[in-house]
Design an enzyme around this catalytic site. Structure first.
Site, PDB file in Angstrom:
ATOM      1  CG  ASP A 212      -3.245  -5.588  -2.601  1.00 11.80           C
ATOM      2  OD1 ASP A 212      -2.273  -6.324  -2.827  1.00 11.80           O
ATOM      3  OD2 ASP A 212      -3.163  -4.517  -1.991  1.00 11.80           O
ATOM      4  CG  HIS A 243       0.650  -6.325  -1.483  1.00 10.34           C
ATOM      5  ND1 HIS A 243      -0.473  -5.536  -1.531  1.00 10.34           N
ATOM      6  CD2 HIS A 243       1.703  -5.483  -1.328  1.00 10.34           C
ATOM      7  CE1 HIS A 243      -0.113  -4.265  -1.412  1.00 10.34           C
ATOM      8  NE2 HIS A 243       1.191  -4.208  -1.285  1.00 10.34           N
ATOM      9  CB  SER A 409       1.864  -1.212   1.152  1.00 15.67           C
ATOM     10  OG  SER A 409       1.717  -1.054  -0.227  1.00 15.67           O
TER      11      SER A 409
END
Length: 843
Positions: A212, A243, A409
């Protein structure tokens, strides 16, 4: 179908030709590629822009793992052509052997250099280095609705209002995107994680790789950040976007306001995206190799993209799972469209995760199946594998505190956290013997709770159930199984589309594509051909042709059933039940004397009816459909300006599923033609349906179709869009990945090919691109990016509506009257198809 008027003296009788013009609104997103930003070596990131314009980076894959310097010496000693150079990659994988290298090659001599390298004995293949870039659109999906003009998924990792979904999109470059996919819920309690915590299972000694945007070393929410690695060209290990931190928090966070599932999991943060949300194939390949070398247990990828033909990436994912790393990946936020699965979640060896809301409804953003690798000649697999809560889930902020996000996600790390918790249930000494990508998927899909309402291509096996999967793993023994394990025509809507239409004699084969999960070993074999075991005498009316691979690897394979009712069942009404069994074996594990064997079973409960009359049978031409990849097939609707490729698989059960349901509701039976037009008996069908087709037609096909319509009375329905050379030239773009100009191979439809097909009927389409609104019987509809008719049989009846000419060849956008006939009431979803119908009767 109703005829609108009487035709006069046309020489053919009793033939109906129906011509549709339609628009399918699917799109990709373009962006700019900068080859100089590919790695940490300053020599490779400081080239002048003028130099970059003449050089392209290529990935050279080798047949063996060796130190990078050995590969470099090999190429330098064997390649005589000039105009190329080795790019050093400075990252944590440098100390391990590698199976690839990255070269820059000058454009002027690339054919010679690439050709010479491809012929080398130790070289597997040569591929262009791809750039992946995620589109950042602030807090997307706060109200749960997918934004028009944006098909690719973006995670909402920023709080606050959305930014514009219509970002600047030039048609000069193409974005080959793998997107970070991801809005307040304490999700662990919803799955009963505390029951396992009380038993002492908290993810201890499980190595979790998170690919990520990184994580900060001193983040207070995490107990065990074991290692942080940077694979980008930026000099930082930190997450500056949020994220990666959020994903890690859902998996292993320990803050009481946003608990993760397995707080004792060892976090290995792989920073593969820059702050600009950019990554490259080589970054992933190096990071994947490092994950293999350091023996990761679980790997989460909350990213995805459509390009399943990016072979270096796809095949490296196979290698990851073959190395007994359990990969969990988000299927994408491209819902509610069907056929929108992202890679790598669409791979059978990967646990693909979809999203649901807190009421157990499929989230509007969650991508739907089926897989499209198999189209146009086969049929897709069931995906997602499972679904998990993915709306308003709480997770960790960049530095401290919690926030809520939504998206697949989010759903993906929910499942990854569950997997980590389940791995810790197995004693460490036995983990590698029992746990692998197949056995974990077996535990998840067999333990999942099937939701009422969604079909199998929306929910897979259903909502993941942590406690049920725990019970399965407690007593697990290595075995093989089939997913789905049952096809029940009485179970609607879960078994859609199969349950919508019974079987009958004389029909094209119905294909049901299942996945073989082999928990016995990374490699397996089918011991003997699958066998159909009918439960009663009527079951002998069913004929099944099986297709399956010679080798089941890695951990998974497919078993496709091509089902037909024999001719002696033409008048049979009733149900057929039985089981399909297949025997699978794998080599013995360490300490075992003989192969591991397992018998898989697939239960069938099928409905059968007498063969319907010809007038009710429609044949759908799937054979002539083309999509990206591998060709540049442009979007169908030119109103959609931020997407240039038609990358979805046109199929009755994907983007045309609403049409399929409407036709079934109207009493029609629809079959699929996966072969040329010369391969079906027109006397069995009332209508041939040709929808959004891009391929050409053989002369034999054209001749046979003419005979079918004229002499056998076959009805013909054609869906087309636009074809304008000037517009296609304007859509030409320079792709910095391949360093070449891409020109569409056709328009929204292959109008020249359709004109060849229809020429003998006196019908021809023009090259105008028409659009506008119209009303029929008070029903307002939209006509988007369709063409006009320039030739039509004498005596035919045409109806007209005023529409805009938006083609590039038009000096101005003039109002004109299109040569149209009847407009069907538009009952299609605005995200799918807006049809314009022409109906004529030939006598």
């Amino acid at each position: 179908m109703k005829v609108l008027g009487e035709a006069s003296s046309y020489p053919y009788r009793s033939c109906i030709i129906v011509v549709f013009l339609s628009v399918s609104l699917f799109w990709l997103r373009p962006s700019t590629y900068h080859p100089q930003q590919q790695n940490l070596n300053p020599e490779n990131v400081t080239r002048l822009e003028s130099e970059n314009e003449t050089k392209t980076n290529y990935i050279i894959r080798f047949k063996q793992y060796k130190p990078a310097k050995d590969h470099r010496i090999y190429l330098e000693s064997k390649v005589r052509s000039g105009g190329w150079g080795w790019i050093e990659r400075i990252n944590p994988a440098t100390k391990y052997p590698t199976d690839f290298g990255v070269l820059w090659i000058e454009e002027s001599g690339k054919e010679a250099v690439v050709g010479e390298i491809e012929r080398l004995e130790m070289v597997k293949d040569v591929n262009v280095e791809f750039k992946y870039q995620r589109v950042l659109l602030g807090g997307s999906f706060p109200d749960g609705k997918k934004r028009p003009g944006k098909i690719f998924t973006s995670m909402s990792f920023e709080e606050g209002t959305e930014s514009s979904p219509m970002a600047d999109t030039s048609n000069t470059t193409l974005n080959w995107s793998r997107h970070l996919l991801a809005q307040k819920t304490q999700v662990t309690s919803m799955f009963g994680a505390d029951h396992l915590w009380k038993k002492g299972y908290t993810g201890a000694k499980v190595k979790m790789a998170i690919f990520d945007t990184g994580i900060r070393a001193d983040h207070p929410h995490f107990r065990k950040i074991k290692e942080r690695t940077n694979w980008t060209n930026e000099d930082t290990l930190n997450d500056n976007l949020g994220h990666g931190t959020f994903v890690a928090g859902v998996i292993a966070g320990r803050n009481p306001e946003c608990l993760g599932f397995a707080s004792d999991t060892e976090i290995y943060a792989f920073r593969v995206f820059t702050d600009a949300q950019v990554s490259y194939t080589s970054w992933f390949l190096d990071a994947f190799n490092y994950a293999i070398a350091t023996d990761m247990d679980v790997l989460n990828l909350s990213i995805g993209g459509p390009d399943y033909l990016d072979l270096p990436f796809v095949e490296k994912v196979w290698e990851i799972t073959a190395s007994n790393i359990i990969m969990v990946s988000a299927i994408g936020n491209d819902g509610p469209l069907y056929g929108t699965l992202n890679n790598p979640a669409d791979q059978s060896d990967v646990i693909g995760v979809g999203g649901i809301d807190n009421d157990d409804h499929i989230a509007s953003f969650s991508s739907r199946g089926m897989s499209t690798w198999e189209l146009p000649h086969g049929y897709g697999r069931v995906k997602p594998d499972v679904v998990a809560y993915g709306r308003d889930i709480m997770g960790s902020k960049i530095s401290t505190g919690c926030k809520s996000l939504s998206g697949t996600s989010v759903a993906s790390p929910v499942v990854a956290g569950i997997v980590c918790l389940l791995v810790s249930v197995i004693p460490e000494a036995r983990r590698k013997d029992l746990l692998n990508p197949a056995s974990m998927k077996q535990a998840l899909v067999e333990g999942a709770a099937k939701l009422s309402g969604p079909n199998m291509y929306e929910q897979g096996a259903g909502r993941v159930d942590l406690l049920e999967s725990y019970e399965i793993l407690k007593s697990y023994h290595p075995r093989a199984s089939i997913f789905p394990s049952i096809l029940d025509y009485n179970d609607c809507p879960y078994s859609w589309p199969f349950c919508r239409q019974p079987l009958y004699a004389g029909a094209m084969p119905i294909i049901f594509n299942t996945t073989i999960l082999n928990g016995m070993g990374v490699i397996g074999y089918i011991e003997s051909p699958p066998t159909w075991h009918p439960a009663n005498e009527e079951g002998n009316l069913l004929s099944i042709h099986f297709k399956y691979p010679d080798v089941i690897w890695p951990w998974t394979g497919y078993l496709a059933l091509h089902m037909q009712i024999k001719e002696e069942g033409a008048q049979f009404t009733g149900e057929i039940e039985g089981n399909v069994t297949v025997k699978v074996y794998s080599p013995p594990a360490s300490g075992e004397s003989g192969p591991r064997r397992s018998t898989c079973s697939l239960q069938l409960k099928l409905k059968v009816i007498p063969t319907p009359p010809r007038a009710k049978r429609i044949l759908w031409d799937q054979f002539h459909s083309i999509k990206y990849p591998p060709g540049y097939i442009p979007r169908d609707s030119l109103d959609v300006r931020n997407d240039i490729l038609d990358w979805h698989g046109d199929h009755l059960h994907t983007n045309f599923h609403i049409m399929y349901n409407m036709l079934r509701d109207a009493g029609y039976y629809i079959e699929t033609l996966g072969s040329p037009l010369t391969c079906f008996d027109a006397q069995q069908y009332g209508t041939l349906l040709m929808v959004d087709l891009e391929d050409d037609y053989f002369p034999e096909e054209i001749e046979k179709l003419r005979d079918d319509v004229i002499n056998t009375g076959l009805g013909l329905v054609v869906f087309a869009e636009w074809y304008n050379v000037d517009t296609m030239v304007k859509m030409r773009f320079f792709d910095d990945n391949t360093r070449s100009w891409w020109t569409p191979v056709t328009g929204g439809a292959n109008i020249p090919a359709l004109n060849n097909l229809l020429a003998s009927f006196g019908i021809a389409f023009g090259d105008k691109i028409l659009n506008g609104d119209f009303s029929i019987d008070g029903e307002q509809s939209r006509y988007a990016s369709g063409t006009n008719i320039v030739r039509f049989p004498a005596g035919g009846f045409l109806h007209t509506f005023p529409l805009l000419d938006s083609s590039e060849s038009g000096a101005t956008q003039n109002l004109l009257l299109t040569e149209a006939s009847k407009v069907m009431r538009n009952q299609f979803s605005p995200l799918l198809t807006v049809p314009w119908i022409f109906l004529i009767k030939l006598q």
